[in-house]
Design an enzyme around this catalytic site. Structure first.
Site, PDB file in Angstrom:
ATOM      1  N   SER A   1     -10.784  -0.553   3.192  1.00 43.34           N
ATOM      2  CA  SER A   1      -9.899  -0.885   4.571  1.00 43.34           C
ATOM      3  C   SER A   1      -9.360   0.399   5.019  1.00 43.34           C
ATOM      4  O   SER A   1      -8.890   1.293   4.298  1.00 43.34           O
ATOM      5  CB  SER A   1      -8.574  -1.902   4.279  1.00 43.34           C
ATOM      6  OG  SER A   1      -8.987  -3.170   3.798  1.00 43.34           O
TER       7      SER A   1
ATOM      8  N   ARG B   1       0.967  -1.154   0.069  1.00 40.50           N
ATOM      9  CA  ARG B   1       0.120   0.042   0.014  1.00 40.50           C
ATOM     10  C   ARG B   1       0.864   1.199  -0.072  1.00 40.50           C
ATOM     11  O   ARG B   1       0.479   2.139   0.571  1.00 40.50           O
ATOM     12  CB  ARG B   1      -0.938   0.143   1.170  1.00 40.50           C
ATOM     13  CG  ARG B   1      -1.878  -1.305   1.297  1.00 40.50           C
ATOM     14  CD  ARG B   1      -2.944  -0.996  -0.004  1.00 40.50           C
ATOM     15  NE  ARG B   1      -4.111  -1.744   0.409  1.00 40.50           N
ATOM     16  CZ  ARG B   1      -4.291  -3.063   0.128  1.00 40.50           C
ATOM     17  NH1 ARG B   1      -3.128  -3.788  -0.677  1.00 40.50           N
ATOM     18  NH2 ARG B   1      -5.455  -3.530   0.055  1.00 40.50           N
TER      19      ARG B   1
ATOM     20  N   GLU C   1      -5.105   3.990   6.289  1.00 42.48           N
ATOM     21  CA  GLU C   1      -4.727   3.656   4.891  1.00 42.48           C
ATOM     22  C   GLU C   1      -5.157   4.813   4.004  1.00 42.48           C
ATOM     23  O   GLU C   1      -4.554   5.102   3.007  1.00 42.48           O
ATOM     24  CB  GLU C   1      -5.527   2.517   4.507  1.00 42.48           C
ATOM     25  CG  GLU C   1      -4.927   2.007   3.148  1.00 42.48           C
ATOM     26  CD  GLU C   1      -5.408   0.634   2.648  1.00 42.48           C
ATOM     27  OE1 GLU C   1      -5.293  -0.464   3.188  1.00 42.48           O
ATOM     28  OE2 GLU C   1      -6.370   0.564   1.536  1.00 42.48           O
TER      29      GLU C   1
END
Ligand code: EPU
Length: 357
Positions: free
Chosen positions: A257, A187, A353
């Site tokens: 998420s 990520r 995130e």
């Protein structure tokens, strides 16, 4: 609220022919509530829609001339937008996708930053091109995909990355980036680590020939025996899996998420694995362990927890939900509570995130 007035600014670019002069329409008091998947109430002093990559330079010049901060937005699926932004919010809406090269071992496809990621995945599968099917239904645009190296079901964008073109604000030009330069991680990428510097304009992906299905993920492994295995079949299963696990942002606004799965040392993980031998954990190449943020949050009794209009989804503990009328500070307060609670219970620090803009 007064009617929106569009101020049309014409920029003359001395390198462009007269027909392609970039034209920017600044929209005052721009409402972004319908342009972020968390459906946060959010406004920007100005908004602007970019439908041609050449408009980027004019946009930067305009922001500088007016001395206003500038932020770029794709699909709004991985952001927490502040209630009011005293600057210009630019929405990248450039379109286009095509096959650019066919080699013996791969097909290279190119898409403009403003394309919807899932539409690109569907289009490649319709062309009979496999590779991206595990990444189906991830919300957001093509331009945002490499920024956080999107991933799901045992695959990530970096696995198929060929190159991209991004405008570099520091160098004042658009240029091409290869895989090494992008420095993709979990990520993560160069573009995520340098906020405000780069604007991804187009992305090229390399889809291997022949197709190699990726069925490592638990919910996909049972497809291995299928006689008629195809990218379309795997995509259908991925879509069904996502729909069964994750709340649909159109019905229950969310940003996917909300926390990254934490990567911790063996020492940090040890007491957790002694108490819960079955806790999900995945060995990393550097010897550390990736834990499941969803599991840690659920074990901290926070699944379904609500704080004002924001909450943790009852369906998936990793998903933060806006139950109606939330603003960025509600999301931040909830996230801080979750981080504090998980840290106190397990000694593990969680990291968000989405990007707070
Ligand atoms: N779990 C719980 N409770 C929950 C949810 C999950 O205990 O409420 C535990 C379960 O043990 C489960 C494990 O966590 O087996 C992993 O859950 P899941 O398979 O849903 O995957 P994840 O690690 O929570 C990651 C990505 C998702 C991606 C899925 C599937 C991150 C931060 N998230 O989630 O990506 O779709 O794997 O591959 O890496 C996103 O980035 O927006 C996203 C949805």
């Amino acid at each position: 609220m007064g009617a929106r007035i569009a101020i049309v600014l014409i920029f003359i670019c001395d390198q462009c022919p007269a027909m392609t002069e970039p034209t920017l329409s600044l929209i005052p008091d721009f409402d972004l509530s319908a342009r972020n998947t968390l459906a946060l109430t959010a406004r920007s002093r100005f908004g602007v829609l970019l439908d041609r990559p050449e408009q980027i330079e004019a946009l930067f010049a305009l922001a500088e001339e007016r001395n206003l901060p500038l932020r770029l937005l794709g699909g709004g699926s991985n952001v927490v937008l502040s209630e009011h932004f005293e600057g210009i919010t630019a929405l990248l809406a450039t379109k286009g996708r095509r096959i650019v090269a066919t080699h013996a071992d791969a097909v290279v496809v190119e898409a403009a930053a403003g394309e919807i990621w899932h539409d690109l995945v569907t289009w490649t599968v319709e062309q009979g091109l496999g590779g991206l099917e595990n990444l189906a239904l991830i919300p957001g645009t093509v331009g945002a995909a490499p920024v956080q190296n999107i991933g799901a079901y045992g695959a990530e964008l970096a696995d198929f990355f060929d190159s991209l073109t991004a405008y570099d604000r520091l160098e004042g030009r658009a240029r091409e980036f290869g895989p090494a330069e992008c420095a993709f991680g979990y990520r993560d990428s160069l573009f995520k680590r340098s906020p405000g510097r780069f604007v991804v304009l187009s992305l090229r992906l390399r889809l291997p020939k022949p197709w190699q299905p990726n069925l490592r993920f638990a919910g996909l492994a049972e497809l291995a025996g299928e006689a008629e295995l195809s990218p379309a079949l795997v995509m259908a299963r991925v879509i069904a899996l996502r729909q069964s696990k994750l709340p649909d942002w159109r019905l229950t606004p969310n940003a996917g998420s909300f926390f990254q799965n934490p990567i911790v040392t063996q020492e940090q993980a040890a007491p957790i694995l002694v108490e819960f031998p079955a806790a999900p954990n995945f060995a990393q190449t550097d010897g550390r362990l990736k834990l499941s943020a969803g599991w840690l949050i659920e074990q901290s009794d926070l699944k379904g927890f609500r704080l004002g209009p924001a909450g943790i989804s009852e369906r998936h503990a990793l998903v933060v939900v806006n139950y109606g009328g939330a603003v960025a500070s509600d999301i931040a307060a909830l996230a801080a509570h979750v981080k504090r609670t998980v840290l106190a219970r397990f000694g593990v620090a969680l990291h968000e995130e989405p990007i707070f803009l």
